[in-house]
Every structure is written in C-alpha cells, then in structure tokens.
Write a protein that holds these residues in place. Structure first.
Motif, PDB file in Angstrom:
ATOM      1  N   PHE A 242      31.362  27.662  38.069  1.00  0.00           N
ATOM      2  CA  PHE A 242      31.291  27.096  36.719  1.00  0.00           C
ATOM      3  C   PHE A 242      32.688  26.777  36.186  1.00  0.00           C
ATOM      4  O   PHE A 242      32.875  25.825  35.447  1.00  0.00           O
ATOM      5  N   ALA A 243      33.660  27.602  36.581  1.00  0.00           N
ATOM      6  CA  ALA A 243      35.024  27.421  36.081  1.00  0.00           C
ATOM      7  C   ALA A 243      35.771  26.310  36.810  1.00  0.00           C
ATOM      8  O   ALA A 243      36.483  25.525  36.188  1.00  0.00           O
ATOM      9  N   VAL A 244      35.609  26.224  38.145  1.00  0.00           N
ATOM     10  CA  VAL A 244      36.514  25.356  38.917  1.00  0.00           C
ATOM     11  C   VAL A 244      35.919  24.044  39.412  1.00  0.00           C
ATOM     12  O   VAL A 244      36.626  23.241  39.997  1.00  0.00           O
ATOM     13  N   LEU A 245      34.628  23.795  39.154  1.00  0.00           N
ATOM     14  CA  LEU A 245      34.018  22.569  39.673  1.00  0.00           C
ATOM     15  C   LEU A 245      34.731  21.317  39.148  1.00  0.00           C
ATOM     16  O   LEU A 245      35.091  20.420  39.915  1.00  0.00           O
ATOM     17  N   GLY A 246      34.955  21.260  37.840  1.00  0.00           N
ATOM     18  CA  GLY A 246      35.641  20.102  37.244  1.00  0.00           C
ATOM     19  C   GLY A 246      37.048  19.942  37.793  1.00  0.00           C
ATOM     20  O   GLY A 246      37.509  18.825  38.063  1.00  0.00           O
TER      21      GLY A 246
END
Length: 432
Positions: free
Chosen positions: A27-31
């Motif tokens: 959730f934190a690093v996908l973008g």
C-alpha cells in the motif's frame, strides 16, 4: 525442540510470512514503484521478489539448524560470533524495524484522510493520523500481546480477500482499457532503472524473515519450514506482480503519480468508483494497522534479544509496564522518523538496511553450508546479488533522492560506531 512445544502448523507459518510481507508495504510503495519503473513495474516487483526467494533459501537452512526466537539475530551471531560486526548488523536490524514502522505509519497517514478529513489540510491530517496510529498500537502492545496476535490473524484474511477481489474485478476492467498500452515494453524504464525501482520497494518483501522467529514452534519443522518460506514468498511475488499489472493497466501514469501515496485505492476507481476507492482505503488502514502492531512487537523483541546477547547495554533488558523498554524506545523513534522523513527516503533507508542484512544472512548461509547441510552456490549468489542491488540502489537514488541515501548510510555508520563504543567500554569495565 520437543513436539509438545510445537504449536504452529504449516498454514499458520505461511500466514506469518504472508502477513509479514503483505503488511503496509504494498500500500505504501506501489505508487513509488510505478513512478520509478513506469510500465515495467510488474518486472520491478518480480526482480525484488526473486532476490527475496534466493535469500529465503539461506533462511530455510539456518531456521532448520538453529531454530530460535531470535531469528535473524541468532543467525548472524552464529556466523560471526558476538563481534562488533555482528552487533552492528543486529542493531541495524532493529533500526530497520523502526524504519518499516515509519513506512507503515506513513501509508496509514496517507490513506486515512481520504476517508475522514480532520482539518482540511492534508499535510496536517497526515501527521495527526500517522502519529495517532503509532500511539494506539503502542497502547495495544502494552495492554495485551494476545490481542496483537488476534488482530494480525484476522487482518491477514481481510486484506487478502480485499486484494484478491481487487485483482479479480480490476483484471476484468482491463478489457478495452486504453491504459493497457502503458504495459508495452517501450513504456518500461531502462534495465538499470527497473532493477533500482525493484530494490527501492524491496521493503515490501522483507517480512518473510518473521518465520525465523517462529521456527522453534513450527510442527514437523524439517518438512514445514521450507514450505512456509517458499510458499509464502512465491505467493506474494505473484500477488504483487498482478496488482502492479492491474494498477498500471487501469490508470494513466499521471493519475498514479498524483495519487502516489494511495495509488492502490485510486486504481480501484475505474471499475468500482468511489465505493472501490473506499474499500481499498479501508483495506490499507487495516493492513497498515496490523503491520504496525506486529512490527512494534517484533522490534521490541529484536531489541531485547540483542541486549541479551551483550550487543546492546543491559538497560534494554529492563521492563516498563511489564514490557521490554525497547517497545517504548521503538515507538518514540518511529514517531520522530515518520514526522521528519518523506516516503521515498523512508523506503530507500529501509531497503538499504534489509539488503545489507539479507546479504549478511546469505553470507552466513554460505559460510556455514557444511554445518547446515546446504548448497554453497545459492547463498553465495544471494550474497553477491544483495551487494549488486545495494550498489545499484544507492547510485540510482543518489541522483534522485540524496536525502534517503545520506540517511541510510548515516544509520549504518552510526550502528557500527555505537557498537564499537559499547564493546570498548564493556571491555574496559571487565578489565577494570
């Protein structure tokens, strides 16, 4: 390791690995991954996953030969004795837990304001939410460790159901979606950038090492320890690749960049609209909250184990409200980090820390291959690959995220200096 004590079955052991990896990381690093690798994001996740899989081979053999609740800490001491080097690397593991906690809290702070706005200012809301969730998780850890375990077991099921639903519905929505062209090879970044992108988000895989801490309690360890590691890592690699594929195929790059800190929720919008956005946001909040809960407990245990092994002052063995003092220190340090650093700097520092730690564990697997009845080539390859990954990550981030690199290297140097000073003063006291 008597059978009467063994209480963790194969399913539970696999869920420890999956729960540790699919925490707040994705959730934190996908973008961030999409901004670095563009259309090649699924490949970046594959490269990071393969490195995790190779490293898990060393973990399998070391967990079978030296089952201990200290996990990684014990493996490093087994390979290097209780030296300044092993102490520094173990302290780095503790600091890396704090960095991971900051990453999860950062994700929570980014997703939460999309559900409930507090002040109307997203930055202020971020800091309020990120700080509040650490305080709440710390209170739960002090109140009852049993509750931490229950939250984690329910959260693993909830987040997997939501993520698998996202994949199913999102994949259906890809038919005829013009953004599918973004996955074409000509939209990928250069191979070096793809690899660097994979390494920046390597933190999304580090959680499999939690299986090592559970090794003494695993039923039929010779059979189940390898299955727990390999099944959980392979499952998560496939999960992440498909999530990356659906995300890049669903949204234009600009939209992903604008929603970088909550990209997964944004990717649910084309098919499910505001409802999909809200469901993924809730999944992110549950996931990051459970990951903070479990990592706070894990971080305080690591700190306690290191102090027990004489690699930190024995003050860390003291208790505060019936819990190791390390829990409070871990919590306060996380609060400071999450309110000071940007997401990319946190992710870079975490990945650098874990790549170095996993490189050392692979070297231990190579060094002790005879004692643990293991293959020499796989751990050595893992060691070399971790070093190459470290070099590429640092050199690539040096150009775009100097702060993250300086923080990461500064933390490593600090761990070595502190351990050197501690060992020197300890020796002086013994000699005196």
């Amino acid at each position: 390791m008597g059978k009467s004590k063994a209480s963790i079955g194969l399913k539970e052991a696999i869920s420890i690995g999956i729960g540790g990896m699919v925490g707040g990381g994705i959730f934190a690093v996908l973008g961030l991954a999409v901004s670095l690798a563009k259309g090649g994001t699924p490949v970046a996740f594959l490269l990071a996953g393969l490195l995790a899989l190779i490293t898990s081979y060393s973990y399998v053999n070391l967990s079978k030969s030296y089952p201990d609740r200290g996990g990684t800490v014990k493996f490093i001491n087994q390979g290097f004795g209780k030296s300044v080097f092993s102490g520094a690397i173990n302290n780095l593991l503790w600091v890396s837990y704090i960095i991971m906690l900051s990453l999860y809290a950062s994700a929570f702070g980014s997703y939460a304001p999309n559900l409930i706005v507090l002040t109307g200012n997203k930055t202020i809301d971020f800091h309020i939410y990120a700080s509040a969730i650490i305080v709440i998780a710390t209170a739960i850890n002090y109140y009852s460790i049993t509750i931490v375990g229950k939250i984690e077991s329910y959260a693993v099921i909830i987040k997997l159901i939501i993520l698998l639903s996202f994949i199913g519905i999102g994949a259906y929505g890809l038919f005829g979606n013009p953004n599918m062209e973004q996955l074409a090879i000509n939209e990928w970044e250069t191979p070096v950038k793809l690899f660097a992108g994979g390494m920046v988000i390597f933190v999304a895989y580090e959680g499999f090492e939690l299986i090592a801490n559970a090794a003494p309690d695993i039923v039929n360890p010779i059979k189940n320890i390898p299955k727990a590691y390999y099944y959980s890592v392979v499952f998560v690699i496939i999960l992440y690749i498909i999530i990356a594929f659906v995300t890049v195929g669903s949204l234009p790059f600009k939209q992903i960049a604008d929603a970088q800190d909550y990209a997964l929720a944004e990717a649910a919008k084309p098919m499910l609209g505001k409802l999909g956005f809200s469901i993924i946001t809730v999944a992110a909040l549950i996931s990051t909250f459970s990951a903070i809960n479990a990592s706070l407990y894990g971080g305080s245990r690591v700190n306690y184990e290191i102090a027990e092994d004489d690699e930190l002052p024995h003050h860390f063995l003291s208790k505060f409200w019936n819990q190791p003092i390390g829990l409070l220190i871990t919590s306060i340090s996380t609060l400071v980090l999450v309110n000071l650093l940007k997401l990319e700097s946190i992710s870079t520092a975490g990945s650098v820390g874990f790549l170095l730690i996993f490189g050392v564990v692979n070297f231990v697997g190579y060094k002790l291959s005879k004692d643990i009845n293991g293959n020499k080539v796989i751990p050595y390859a893992g060691f070399i690959l971790c070093l190459i990954a470290l070099f590429i990550l640092i050199s690539q981030q040096y150009q775009s995220n100097l702060a993250g690199v300086v923080i990461a290297i500064g933390i490593i140097i600090m761990c070595f200096i502190m351990e050197y000073i501690y060992k020197k003063t300890e020796r002086a006291q013994i000699d005196g």
